[in-house]
Design a protein around this motif. Sequence first.
Motif, short mmCIF file in Angstrom:
data_model
loop_
_atom_site.label_atom_id
_atom_site.label_comp_id
_atom_site.label_asym_id
_atom_site.label_seq_id
_atom_site.Cartn_x
_atom_site.Cartn_y
_atom_site.Cartn_z
N LYS A 218 0.78 -1.14 -0.06
CA LYS A 218 -0.05 -0.01 0.04
C LYS A 218 0.86 1.28 -0.18
O LYS A 218 0.66 2.04 -0.70
CB LYS A 218 -1.04 -0.01 1.26
CG LYS A 218 -1.97 -0.85 1.03
CD LYS A 218 -3.00 -0.83 2.24
CE LYS A 218 -4.01 -2.14 2.31
NZ LYS A 218 -4.30 -2.57 3.52
N THR A 219 1.85 1.25 0.82
CA THR A 219 2.85 2.32 0.69
C THR A 219 3.57 2.45 -0.35
O THR A 219 3.77 3.62 -0.96
CB THR A 219 3.82 2.02 2.00
OG1 THR A 219 3.12 2.04 3.24
CG2 THR A 219 4.92 3.26 2.00
N LYS A 222 1.04 4.34 -2.77
CA LYS A 222 0.95 5.78 -2.58
C LYS A 222 2.23 6.32 -2.76
O LYS A 222 2.02 7.50 -3.50
CB LYS A 222 0.91 5.82 -0.90
CG LYS A 222 -0.58 5.85 -0.41
CD LYS A 222 -0.42 6.40 0.93
CE LYS A 222 -1.26 5.49 1.95
NZ LYS A 222 -0.96 5.34 3.27
N TRP A 223 3.25 5.74 -3.08
CA TRP A 223 4.40 6.60 -3.39
C TRP A 223 4.60 6.52 -4.68
O TRP A 223 4.84 7.67 -5.13
CB TRP A 223 5.74 5.67 -2.99
CG TRP A 223 6.89 6.09 -3.51
CD1 TRP A 223 7.76 7.03 -2.82
CD2 TRP A 223 7.88 5.64 -4.54
NE1 TRP A 223 8.98 7.22 -3.55
CE2 TRP A 223 9.08 6.48 -4.69
CE3 TRP A 223 7.56 4.71 -5.37
CZ2 TRP A 223 10.08 6.30 -5.37
CZ3 TRP A 223 8.35 4.49 -6.55
CH2 TRP A 223 9.81 5.27 -6.53
N ALA A 226 1.57 9.34 -5.91
CA ALA A 226 1.75 10.50 -5.29
C ALA A 226 2.37 11.55 -6.31
O ALA A 226 2.64 12.63 -5.99
CB ALA A 226 2.58 10.52 -4.12
#
Length: 548
Positions: A218-219, A222-223, A226
Amino acid sequence: MSSRQSLDSWKKLVSLAKEKQSQHMNDLFAEDTQRFDKFSIELPKMLLDYSKNLIDSEVMTALFSLANECEVTQWREKMFAGEKINKTEERAVLHTALRRSSKAPLWVDGENVTLSVANQLAKMEEFVDSVRQGHWLGYSGKRITDIVNIGVGGSNLGPQMVTEALKHYSDNSVNVHYVSNVDGAQIVEILRPLDPEKVLFIVSSKTFTTTETMTNAKTAIKWLTASSFDDKSVAKHFVAVTANKENAMSFGIEADNIFDMWDWVGGRFSLWSAIGLAIALDLGFDKFKELLDGANEMDQHFVDAPLENNMPAVMALLSVWNTTFLGARSQAILPYDQTLHMLAAYLQQAEMESNGKSVSWDGNEIDYPTVPSIWGELGINGQHAFYQYLHQSNNVVPADFIGSVESVTPVQGHHETLMSNFFAQTQALMTGVNEAQVREDLKAKGRTDEYINKVAPHKVHKGNRPTNTLLLKRIDPRTLGSLIALYENKIFVQGIILQICSFDQWGVELGKGLAASIQAELESDDISKSHDCSTAHLIAYYKNATRS
Ligand SMILES: O=P(O)(O)OC[C@H]1O[C@](O)(CO)[C@@H](O)[C@@H]1O
């Protein structure tokens, strides 16, 4: 008393162990100059010398009888034929099918495993080639330069260990990184220098439910999103390897970007499947194939060689001898080859998650020592750290010494220094040095009697410490494949002899379940009343500190 303990061979081994414990290997070597010939096995690319164990022909004969009484060869046939020998999960155990050269069909639950494996390998090959040749481009049209494998346990250790071991064979078409820890420090540091437009993430998870992996994935999304990307970019930058396609798709991964895993491959035995995608991307598909071929060669040896000359079986029997009968509680893995610096970590999962159990396959408590705890480090570094313990502690730790005849990166003078230590250590661990020899040596050096009396007892090395020596020709994809398969098959034999279900891992569940409920407490104002007072106070301390 378990059924194993009533076997004739078991009883014989119990009495031989009592007898052997009062013997020293130095005497066994003095009595029999043929020990090396008797107790070594040579294969085309590796040599196993197991003569530096507290064994003689009588012990080995009893161990082979034990293997026969436990029907090791029959169980081996069942495993290779795809029978459901993983009883608690009612699953076949077929990681060997992932590297099998035979094209003959192999059926499990109506599925031709041979065909499924071939299809996935073809899909991998096409994908690997397209990324490495620059046909697969990122969302903004840029070539992929960095691969980030997100996975943990078997979905990390095998691929990462192999990537590290075979670095020399990489043409650096891509850089491969591994994220396993849910501690954000790891993913942040790995992603920091990378360009999102050029990164490909592989989310590797057989179950696609593992919290650490899902959190990191998930991170990563997002990265990626973004920057100037939108959700569609995920299709160009994320692939998954899983047996749970549904979860991967609901996570947002395109169906075509999902590589299959099967319930008949245990996570810790899965690097031969698409879980090894990062290896193939790094080395190219041909070299990945060589790794599989090397493993297949070891499987063939395991299947064909009589037990007396069967490397995995002999190593398993020695482990049972040292642990169950002679009482050793741990086992060191000591590679003298920098490329194998992650081998001990990999084997910790392979052996301890497989056989670290105390209930037999018929559900009864096991009342004999089973497998040792596995630990280790690069041997040459260990010499300056923990070898003191190996030589002189009152705890005997059998050790596997693994070295290579040829270094993959020869630098003048280095390999000889490394290998002289390799040979010296197993000799020293076996022969030791007694007090009379120590005194004589100190006297010859002109030391005073007072000094000799004070120091001599501390310089005694009792020796008699068992070691196996594995001498490989050279670390390359094929030899490494054989080495890993050697240990996999050894673990299987140990499980059969000790009556352990080697292919489940129920022992990881309790902690996982508790962590999930504690996480809910950490994220809210509640504290469950069900904790013991130690855990309750620790959680309260943490929450007070984070909220003050
Ligand atoms: O590939 P998965 O399903 O994410 O599991 C990762 C690892 O977690 C374990 O299930 C242990 O928790 C291992 O057996 C496995 O290799």
